[in-house]
Design an enzyme around this catalytic site. Structure first.
Site, PDB file in Angstrom:
ATOM      1  N   ARG A   1       0.823  -1.208   0.000  1.00  0.00           N
ATOM      2  CA  ARG A   1       0.000   0.000   0.000  1.00  0.00           C
ATOM      3  C   ARG A   1       0.862   1.264   0.000  1.00  0.00           C
ATOM      4  NH1 ARG A   1      -1.849  -1.926   4.425  1.00  0.00           N
ATOM      5  NH2 ARG A   1      -1.819  -4.102   3.820  1.00  0.00           N
TER       6      ARG A   1
ATOM      7  N   HIS B   1       8.202  -6.216  -7.210  1.00  0.00           N
ATOM      8  CA  HIS B   1       6.893  -5.638  -7.574  1.00  0.00           C
ATOM      9  C   HIS B   1       6.733  -4.293  -6.864  1.00  0.00           C
ATOM     10  CE1 HIS B   1       2.668  -5.148  -8.419  1.00  0.00           C
ATOM     11  NE2 HIS B   1       2.533  -6.357  -8.947  1.00  0.00           N
TER      12      HIS B   1
ATOM     13  N   TYR C   1       1.100  -1.167  -4.925  1.00  0.00           N
ATOM     14  CA  TYR C   1      -0.137  -0.933  -5.695  1.00  0.00           C
ATOM     15  C   TYR C   1      -0.517   0.539  -5.768  1.00  0.00           C
ATOM     16  CZ  TYR C   1      -1.027  -5.960  -5.265  1.00  0.00           C
ATOM     17  OH  TYR C   1      -0.944  -7.311  -5.335  1.00  0.00           O
TER      18      TYR C   1
ATOM     19  N   HIS D   1       2.231  -1.699 -12.074  1.00  0.00           N
ATOM     20  CA  HIS D   1       0.939  -1.535 -12.737  1.00  0.00           C
ATOM     21  C   HIS D   1       0.965  -0.166 -13.411  1.00  0.00           C
ATOM     22  CE1 HIS D   1      -1.145  -4.450  -9.685  1.00  0.00           C
ATOM     23  NE2 HIS D   1      -0.138  -5.009 -10.332  1.00  0.00           N
TER      24      HIS D   1
ATOM     25  N   GLU E   1       2.970  -4.273 -16.382  1.00  0.00           N
ATOM     26  CA  GLU E   1       2.153  -5.474 -16.217  1.00  0.00           C
ATOM     27  C   GLU E   1       0.888  -5.370 -17.050  1.00  0.00           C
ATOM     28  OE1 GLU E   1       1.531  -6.749 -12.176  1.00  0.00           O
ATOM     29  OE2 GLU E   1       0.123  -8.319 -12.784  1.00  0.00           O
TER      30      GLU E   1
ATOM     31  N   ASP F   1       0.348 -11.272 -17.020  1.00  0.00           N
ATOM     32  CA  ASP F   1      -0.387 -11.875 -15.903  1.00  0.00           C
ATOM     33  C   ASP F   1      -1.545 -12.684 -16.495  1.00  0.00           C
ATOM     34  OD1 ASP F   1      -2.450 -12.172 -13.830  1.00  0.00           O
ATOM     35  OD2 ASP F   1      -1.154 -10.904 -12.601  1.00  0.00           O
TER      36      ASP F   1
ATOM     37  N   HIS G   1      -5.015 -11.656 -15.310  1.00  0.00           N
ATOM     38  CA  HIS G   1      -5.398 -10.347 -15.843  1.00  0.00           C
ATOM     39  C   HIS G   1      -5.788 -10.407 -17.314  1.00  0.00           C
ATOM     40  CE1 HIS G   1      -2.833  -8.117 -12.579  1.00  0.00           C
ATOM     41  NE2 HIS G   1      -3.794  -8.859 -12.064  1.00  0.00           N
TER      42      HIS G   1
ATOM     43  N   HIS H   1       3.181 -13.791 -14.712  1.00  0.00           N
ATOM     44  CA  HIS H   1       2.497 -13.998 -13.435  1.00  0.00           C
ATOM     45  C   HIS H   1       1.498 -15.117 -13.672  1.00  0.00           C
ATOM     46  CE1 HIS H   1       3.166  -9.660 -11.724  1.00  0.00           C
ATOM     47  NE2 HIS H   1       4.227 -10.426 -11.611  1.00  0.00           N
TER      48      HIS H   1
ATOM     49  N   ASP I   1     -10.110  -9.065 -12.127  1.00  0.00           N
ATOM     50  CA  ASP I   1      -8.839  -9.171 -11.397  1.00  0.00           C
ATOM     51  C   ASP I   1      -8.986  -9.764 -10.002  1.00  0.00           C
ATOM     52  OD1 ASP I   1      -6.278  -9.049 -10.457  1.00  0.00           O
ATOM     53  OD2 ASP I   1      -6.072  -6.872 -10.626  1.00  0.00           O
TER      54      ASP I   1
ATOM     55  N   HIS J   1      -7.530 -13.169  -8.341  1.00  0.00           N
ATOM     56  CA  HIS J   1      -6.699 -14.350  -8.584  1.00  0.00           C
ATOM     57  C   HIS J   1      -7.280 -15.570  -7.877  1.00  0.00           C
ATOM     58  CE1 HIS J   1      -2.963 -11.558  -9.143  1.00  0.00           C
ATOM     59  NE2 HIS J   1      -4.028 -11.105  -9.760  1.00  0.00           N
TER      60      HIS J   1
ATOM     61  N   GLU K   1       1.088 -15.862  -8.072  1.00  0.00           N
ATOM     62  CA  GLU K   1       0.448 -14.821  -7.244  1.00  0.00           C
ATOM     63  C   GLU K   1      -0.924 -15.307  -6.830  1.00  0.00           C
ATOM     64  OE1 GLU K   1       0.373 -11.640 -10.202  1.00  0.00           O
ATOM     65  OE2 GLU K   1       1.998 -10.685  -9.105  1.00  0.00           O
TER      66      GLU K   1
HETATM   67 ZN    ZN Z   1      -4.037  -9.046 -10.139  1.00  0.00          ZN
HETATM   68 FE    FE Z   2       0.156  -9.865 -11.466  1.00  0.00          FE
HETATM   69 FE    FE Z   3       0.719  -6.942 -10.137  1.00  0.00          FE
END
Ligand code: ZN
Ligand code: FE
Ligand code: FE
Length: 276
Positions: free
Chosen positions: A37, A67, A70, A107, A142, A176, A179, A211, A224, A226, A256
């Site tokens: 975060r 990564h 977010y 992202h 991504e 991904d 995604h 991913h 989205d 997973h 993931e």
């Molecule tokens: Zn995702």
């Molecule tokens: Fe991903």
């Molecule tokens: Fe990601």
């Protein structure tokens, strides 16, 4: 070689991540550069880094994937959020030079009403400020599910960002599977057609990592969420075709899926069974 790994916690440092990665049967891993975060990253522990690099060499851990948090949104409407994103990325990239040749995935961002083109311009502008000719890290865009005003749900959008970046050899893409399936690319029934399209629009030479996730939702849902491998809409057969595909098989595959380390260990051993 089958390059496979899970998502490990960075809270105890690099050596600990390396050990977790090996413990679950992997030879690569992914981690968050800081709290997902956002916020401040921990100070680098040079002793830990040295120990990690030695461990990684001895255990055959190859290229790893960092990564970005977010909250990083390089195309926010709010200038202070864009600036904050750039600061985080600048700091992440500086730190990652301690592990040469690392991949850094982020992202692309959400344009929140400004439109895709404005968003793409902001992202490319930020990358042009941040990328350095001497860096060894490759920055990956991504592929996204296209949720809300997310950029990166179409291959064309990623290509448009790369086209505007000056140091294009520092850029790549991370695919991904959850995604793009949620984004409407049918990798279950038509994997080869999707890869043809990726190659035509972006270029497969730019694809640096996968991913590997199942999805809780059907193709084209733009959701989205997973899912564990084999328990979602992709299913195990499609996942087996993905890891064995000639155009994908040499890439690093990073899980993931909603798992703790023991769940990743089970999935990795299952994938090793499926690998031809
Ligand atoms: Zn995702
Ligand atoms: Fe991903
Ligand atoms: Fe990601």
């Amino acid at each position: 070689m089958f390059k496979i790994g899970g998502f490990v916690s960075a809270s105890k440092g690099y050596l600990h991540m390396g050990k977790d990665a090996v413990m679950i049967g992997g030879n690569t891993f992914q981690f968050f550069t800081r709290n997902p975060r956002g916020g401040k990253a921990k100070d680098l522990d040079m002793e830990d880094l040295r120990a990690y690099l030695e461990f990684a060499q001895a255990e055959g851990i190859g290229t790893i994937l960092a990564h970005a948090p977010y909250t990083l949104n390089l195309c926010s409407k709010d200038e202070s959020i864009r600036e904050f994103g750039k600061e985080m990325m600048k700091d992440d990239l500086a730190r990652l030079e301690n592990i040469p040749g690392t991949l850094y995935n982020f992202h692309p961002g959400s344009h929140v009403g400004q439109g895709v083109e404005v968003g793409i311009d902001y992202i490319a502008e930020a990358l042009n400020e941040l990328l350095r000719p001497e860096q060894t890290t490759t920055v990956l865009l991504e592929t996204m599910a296209g949720k809300g005003s997310e950029i990166g749900g179409r291959f064309e959008e990623l290509r448009a960002i790369i086209d505007k970046v000056k140091l294009q050899d520092k850029m790549g893409v991370c695919l991904d599977t959850c995604h793009i399936y949620d984004g409407g690319y049918d990798i279950v029934e038509h994997l080869d057609d999707v890869l043809d399209e990726f190659d035509r629009v972006i270029g497969l030479c730019r694809l640096k990592a996968v991913h590997l996730n199942d999805s809780m939702n059907p193709m084209g849902s733009h959701k989205d969420r997973h899912q564990k491998l084999g328990e979602g809409s992709l299913g195990l057969e499609a996942i087996g075709r993905i890891i064995n595909n000639d155009r994908l098989r040499d890439l690093p595959f990073l899980l993931e899926t909603p798992n703790e380390l023991d769940g990743y260990a089970r999935e990795i051993s299952m994938l090793k069974e499926l690998r031809k």
